[in-house]
Write a protein that holds these residues in place. Structure first.
Motif, mmCIF file in Angstrom:
data_model
loop_
_atom_site.group_PDB
_atom_site.id
_atom_site.type_symbol
_atom_site.label_atom_id
_atom_site.label_comp_id
_atom_site.label_asym_id
_atom_site.label_seq_id
_atom_site.Cartn_x
_atom_site.Cartn_y
_atom_site.Cartn_z
ATOM 1 N N VAL A 100 39.387 27.093 46.192
ATOM 2 C CA VAL A 100 39.347 27.327 44.748
ATOM 3 C C VAL A 100 40.161 28.570 44.389
ATOM 4 C CG1 VAL A 100 37.845 27.950 42.807
ATOM 5 C CG2 VAL A 100 37.171 26.112 44.376
ATOM 6 N N ALA A 101 39.959 29.660 45.126
ATOM 7 C CA ALA A 101 40.686 30.899 44.828
ATOM 8 C C ALA A 101 42.195 30.680 44.926
ATOM 9 C CB ALA A 101 40.242 32.015 45.763
ATOM 10 N N ALA A 102 42.635 29.943 45.924
ATOM 11 C CA ALA A 102 44.068 29.686 46.099
ATOM 12 C C ALA A 102 44.621 28.832 44.962
ATOM 13 C CB ALA A 102 44.320 29.008 47.437
ATOM 14 N N ALA A 103 43.808 27.928 44.435
ATOM 15 C CA ALA A 103 44.255 27.067 43.335
ATOM 16 C C ALA A 103 44.356 27.823 42.014
ATOM 17 C CB ALA A 103 43.299 25.881 43.178
ATOM 18 N N LEU A 104 43.701 28.973 41.916
ATOM 19 C CA LEU A 104 43.679 29.706 40.652
ATOM 20 C C LEU A 104 44.894 30.600 40.465
ATOM 21 C CD1 LEU A 104 39.877 30.367 40.403
ATOM 22 C CD2 LEU A 104 41.278 28.922 38.927
ATOM 23 N N ASP A 105 45.230 31.435 41.426
ATOM 24 C CA ASP A 105 46.373 32.326 41.269
ATOM 25 C C ASP A 105 46.377 33.317 42.416
ATOM 26 O OD1 ASP A 105 48.623 33.462 40.181
ATOM 27 O OD2 ASP A 105 47.623 34.381 38.479
ATOM 28 N N ASP A 106 47.469 34.041 42.560
ATOM 29 C CA ASP A 106 47.537 35.080 43.585
ATOM 30 C C ASP A 106 46.774 36.331 43.172
ATOM 31 O OD1 ASP A 106 48.927 33.706 45.480
ATOM 32 O OD2 ASP A 106 50.884 34.393 44.807
ATOM 33 N N GLY A 107 46.497 36.479 41.900
ATOM 34 C CA GLY A 107 45.669 37.572 41.438
ATOM 35 C C GLY A 107 46.414 38.864 41.190
ATOM 36 N N PRO A 108 45.882 39.654 40.272
ATOM 37 C CA PRO A 108 46.531 40.910 39.893
ATOM 38 C C PRO A 108 46.244 42.061 40.852
ATOM 39 C CG PRO A 108 44.575 40.577 38.579
ATOM 40 C CD PRO A 108 44.734 39.346 39.436
ATOM 41 N N ILE A 109 45.223 41.910 41.720
ATOM 42 C CA ILE A 109 44.835 42.997 42.618
ATOM 43 C C ILE A 109 44.747 42.442 44.038
ATOM 44 C CG2 ILE A 109 43.107 44.753 43.155
ATOM 45 C CD1 ILE A 109 42.162 44.479 40.220
ATOM 46 N N CYS A 117 38.570 37.301 54.383
ATOM 47 C CA CYS A 117 39.312 36.057 54.590
ATOM 48 C C CYS A 117 40.807 36.364 54.524
ATOM 49 C CB CYS A 117 38.920 35.008 53.541
ATOM 50 S SG CYS A 117 39.429 35.427 51.859
ATOM 51 N N GLY A 118 41.614 35.351 54.612
ATOM 52 C CA GLY A 118 43.053 35.553 54.599
ATOM 53 C C GLY A 118 43.701 35.401 53.232
ATOM 54 N N CYS A 119 42.910 35.220 52.194
ATOM 55 C CA CYS A 119 43.458 35.044 50.847
ATOM 56 C C CYS A 119 44.045 36.353 50.330
ATOM 57 C CB CYS A 119 42.367 34.596 49.872
ATOM 58 S SG CYS A 119 41.669 32.983 50.257
ATOM 59 N N ARG A 120 45.022 36.237 49.446
ATOM 60 C CA ARG A 120 45.589 37.434 48.833
ATOM 61 C C ARG A 120 44.579 38.094 47.905
ATOM 62 N NH1 ARG A 120 48.461 39.239 44.322
ATOM 63 N NH2 ARG A 120 49.960 40.844 44.824
ATOM 64 N N SER A 121 43.848 37.282 47.122
ATOM 65 C CA SER A 121 42.890 37.808 46.156
ATOM 66 C C SER A 121 41.965 36.680 45.705
ATOM 67 C CB SER A 121 43.625 38.373 44.943
ATOM 68 O OG SER A 121 42.728 38.927 44.007
ATOM 69 N N HIS A 122 40.763 37.029 45.301
ATOM 70 C CA HIS A 122 39.847 36.049 44.710
ATOM 71 C C HIS A 122 39.666 36.311 43.218
ATOM 72 C CE1 HIS A 122 37.794 34.100 48.376
ATOM 73 N NE2 HIS A 122 39.060 34.393 48.645
ATOM 74 N N LEU A 123 40.514 37.180 42.662
ATOM 75 C CA LEU A 123 40.501 37.496 41.239
ATOM 76 C C LEU A 123 41.831 37.053 40.651
ATOM 77 C CD1 LEU A 123 38.945 39.076 38.927
ATOM 78 C CD2 LEU A 123 40.475 40.979 39.491
ATOM 79 N N ALA A 124 41.788 36.325 39.544
ATOM 80 C CA ALA A 124 43.010 35.886 38.868
ATOM 81 C C ALA A 124 42.916 36.231 37.384
ATOM 82 C CB ALA A 124 43.217 34.386 39.056
ATOM 83 N N HIS A 125 44.058 36.467 36.762
ATOM 84 C CA HIS A 125 44.126 36.829 35.349
ATOM 85 C C HIS A 125 44.725 35.692 34.540
ATOM 86 C CE1 HIS A 125 46.209 38.763 31.830
ATOM 87 N NE2 HIS A 125 44.975 39.180 31.671
ATOM 88 N N TRP A 126 44.196 35.497 33.339
ATOM 89 C CA TRP A 126 44.654 34.468 32.406
ATOM 90 C C TRP A 126 44.791 35.108 31.034
ATOM 91 C CZ3 TRP A 126 45.788 30.344 35.223
ATOM 92 C CH2 TRP A 126 45.150 30.227 36.463
ATOM 93 N N PRO A 127 45.673 34.590 30.185
ATOM 94 C CA PRO A 127 45.835 35.188 28.854
ATOM 95 C C PRO A 127 44.545 35.175 28.032
ATOM 96 C CG PRO A 127 47.658 33.707 29.333
ATOM 97 C CD PRO A 127 46.657 33.538 30.436
#
Length: 148
Positions: A100-109, A117-127
């Motif tokens: 799910v996190a990967a499907a959302l975005d790479d994230g701002p932080i 885990c190996g994900c870049r981020s579990h936080l994503a930003h949207w307008p």
């Protein structure tokens, strides 16, 4: 909660849909000082322990100012006065947090919520919050479909 609530007591994967009303600066544990733009955010986590989705209740307590302990990265975001939880999207019984996190975005932080885990981020930003909600719902729907 939206999406699939059946079996919610069993735990699974969740995404908080958070509104940040104004640009915000905060310090996030070892990540240090970060800046967040106003808008909608998605934070994806897992709740597979004995309490299941009670973890979401704990997040709501932090956001409401009823709990001061900052244990996870998201606690620092939710504890900021500009942040409000607007929705929660869940996938009960499945461990699809990173999908799910990967499907959302790479994230701002980089590293936010993904230190185990190996994900870049579990936080994503949207307008907007509505954009964040739609993206979270779609990501959970797709993750459930991939596990069917």
């Amino acid at each position: 909660m939206t999406a699939d609530d059946s079996g919610a007591g069993d735990g699974g994967t969740y995404t908080l849909v958070v509104e940040v009303a104004t640009d915000a600066q905060l310090t996030v544990g070892a990540l240090g000082a970060v800046e967040l733009l106003a808008g909608g955010y998605t934070y994806t986590g897992s709740a597979h322990g004995p309490g299941g989705f009670a973890r979401v209740d704990r997040h709501r307590e932090v956001a409401a100012g009823e709990r001061d302990v900052r244990h996870w990265h998201v606690d620092y975001l939710l504890g900021h006065p500009a942040a409000t939880i607007r929705d929660v999207v869940t996938t009960p019984r499945l461990d699809v947090e990173c999908t799910v996190a990967a499907a959302l975005d790479d994230g701002p932080i980089p590293g936010f919520g993904s230190s185990d885990c190996g994900c870049r981020s579990h936080l994503a930003h949207w307008p907007t919050v509505d954009d964040a909600r739609r993206a979270a719902t779609r990501a959970h729907d797709e993750a459930r479909g991939s596990k069917a």
